[in-house]
Design an enzyme around this catalytic site. Sequence first.
Site, PDB file in Angstrom:
ATOM      1  N   SER A  98     -10.659   1.023  -6.526  1.00  0.00           N
ATOM      2  CA  SER A  98     -11.387   1.179  -5.266  1.00  0.00           C
ATOM      3  C   SER A  98     -12.822   1.648  -5.426  1.00  0.00           C
ATOM      4  O   SER A  98     -13.633   1.415  -4.547  1.00  0.00           O
ATOM      5  CB  SER A  98     -10.625   2.139  -4.361  1.00  0.00           C
ATOM      6  N   HIS A 155      -6.292  -3.063  -2.260  1.00  0.00           N
ATOM      7  CA  HIS A 155      -7.600  -3.671  -1.960  1.00  0.00           C
ATOM      8  C   HIS A 155      -7.602  -5.179  -2.173  1.00  0.00           C
ATOM      9  O   HIS A 155      -8.637  -5.823  -2.019  1.00  0.00           O
ATOM     10  CB  HIS A 155      -8.690  -3.037  -2.832  1.00  0.00           C
ATOM     11  N   LYS A 168      -5.819  -2.133   5.132  1.00  0.00           N
ATOM     12  CA  LYS A 168      -7.158  -2.512   4.673  1.00  0.00           C
ATOM     13  C   LYS A 168      -7.505  -3.907   5.199  1.00  0.00           C
ATOM     14  O   LYS A 168      -7.844  -4.031   6.359  1.00  0.00           O
ATOM     15  CB  LYS A 168      -7.238  -2.339   3.165  1.00  0.00           C
TER      16      LYS A 168
HETATM   17  C1  PLP Z   1      -6.028   3.093   0.430  1.00  0.00           C
HETATM   18  C2  PLP Z   1      -5.131   3.010  -0.741  1.00  0.00           C
HETATM   19  C3  PLP Z   1      -3.792   3.367  -0.656  1.00  0.00           C
HETATM   20  C4  PLP Z   1      -3.222   4.013   0.569  1.00  0.00           C
HETATM   21  O1  PLP Z   1      -3.060   3.105   1.611  1.00  0.00           O
HETATM   22  P1  PLP Z   1      -3.036   3.641   3.119  1.00  0.00           P
HETATM   23  O2  PLP Z   1      -2.325   2.561   3.841  1.00  0.00           O
HETATM   24  O3  PLP Z   1      -4.457   3.787   3.523  1.00  0.00           O
HETATM   25  O4  PLP Z   1      -2.297   4.933   3.122  1.00  0.00           O
HETATM   26  C5  PLP Z   1      -2.983   3.165  -1.760  1.00  0.00           C
HETATM   27  N1  PLP Z   1      -3.486   2.660  -2.901  1.00  0.00           N
HETATM   28  C6  PLP Z   1      -4.782   2.328  -3.033  1.00  0.00           C
HETATM   29  C7  PLP Z   1      -5.282   1.759  -4.322  1.00  0.00           C
HETATM   30  C8  PLP Z   1      -5.652   2.502  -1.968  1.00  0.00           C
HETATM   31  O5  PLP Z   1      -6.936   2.210  -2.100  1.00  0.00           O
END
Ligand code: PLP
Length: 406
Positions: free
Chosen positions: A189, A217, A248
Amino acid sequence: MNDSLDPLAWIDDKLGVLEARGLRRWPMVRESGQGAEIDVDGQRLVNFGSNDYLNLAGDERLAAAVRGALEERDGGARFGGAGASPLVTGRSAWHARLETRLAEFNRAEAALVFSSGFAANCATIAALVGAGDAVFSDERNHASIIDGCRLSRAETFVYRHGDAGHLDELLGGYTRQGKRLIVTDTVFSMDGDVAPLVEIADVARRRGAMLMTDEAHATGVFGANGRGVAEALGVCDAVDVHVGTLSKALGCAGGFVTGSRRLIDWLFNRARAYVFSTAPPDFVCAAACAALDVVRDEPERRADLLATAERLRTRFTEQGWDTGRSCTQIVPIVVGDAKRAMDFAESLRSRGLFVPGIRPPTVALGRSLLRVSLTAGHSAEHIERLVEAVIGEAADELRGISGDRV
Ligand SMILES: *Cc1c(COP(=O)(O)O)cnc(C)c1O
């Protein structure tokens, strides 16, 4: 009150320390909906800070799906909170529909929906391994994976970022009897780089370890059908446990796991954040189904997004900026010094551009960066404004206007 009588007084001290180090965060209020332009604390900003990669968080079709789901329930007279754990009476027809859709989406036997991606990672890791077992985790994995490893009480081995050779070495050196789980983000990320899944899948197969991937992502963005990096690299079949998010690119909220029927049956029974947590509202599931329709019907959204990112990287690197190993819709501008990154972010914000500055401990010391997240909602003009501002910043520095920042 006398400090010795105030058991929470330590919080003031700790917050003071954060503030003194410039690390204290303050809540902001976004007055507008999520999108390519947002109003934050009274200022209109072009938004390069969201994970709303396909620009679906504010999509009318998702809103219509929510209204439709509420209408169909008891004549639309009721709100529709799930009200209980999915194992009790919280699971609805919409949860079942979404899980069927997600299983089809990933060509898996079954799927399970969690109330967040964070919960999905934590609960899944802790359900798969425990004391006496081992997890092998990339050093830059997401916090939810790190917490899942801790929660599991399995022995955790951290391999160097993206280094399948080191992973292989660690697995080779592990001679105990327990289960072994490899876990990695597919798109990282902060750097916007991609895990070497072909090599990792090979290590997993040779060593007989379980392989879990977090496509948070990449869901909806990578692969011919938007399944993620494993699809793009042709290794879907090598992944035992596929985690994705609805929150996302799909613009909703929640996380999911897909895999074999027996894996999902096990998680249904043993993933504690699923068993002991109220199901997400079913109208969110309806919105997620609508988002999956868009992912299926509009592949050009993801193709255009990745092409725009490629062009942006070229523009930045031509100007001498370092975009690291990004090959995704997340494009870092690595500036090094933490204060310089934060000043840079502030300067862009004064020009109406929101680009978060990222500094340690989120990134390594000396690797502070600006993290540009592109979405399908950015227009050519948005991108041009960003490029102009970044070029302007470089010119300011050359002229020494901000030279003392370094
Ligand atoms: C954002 C994210 C999560 C968590 O997801 P949410 O639905 O926002 O709780 C898990 N793993 C990664 C790599 C992320 O970037």
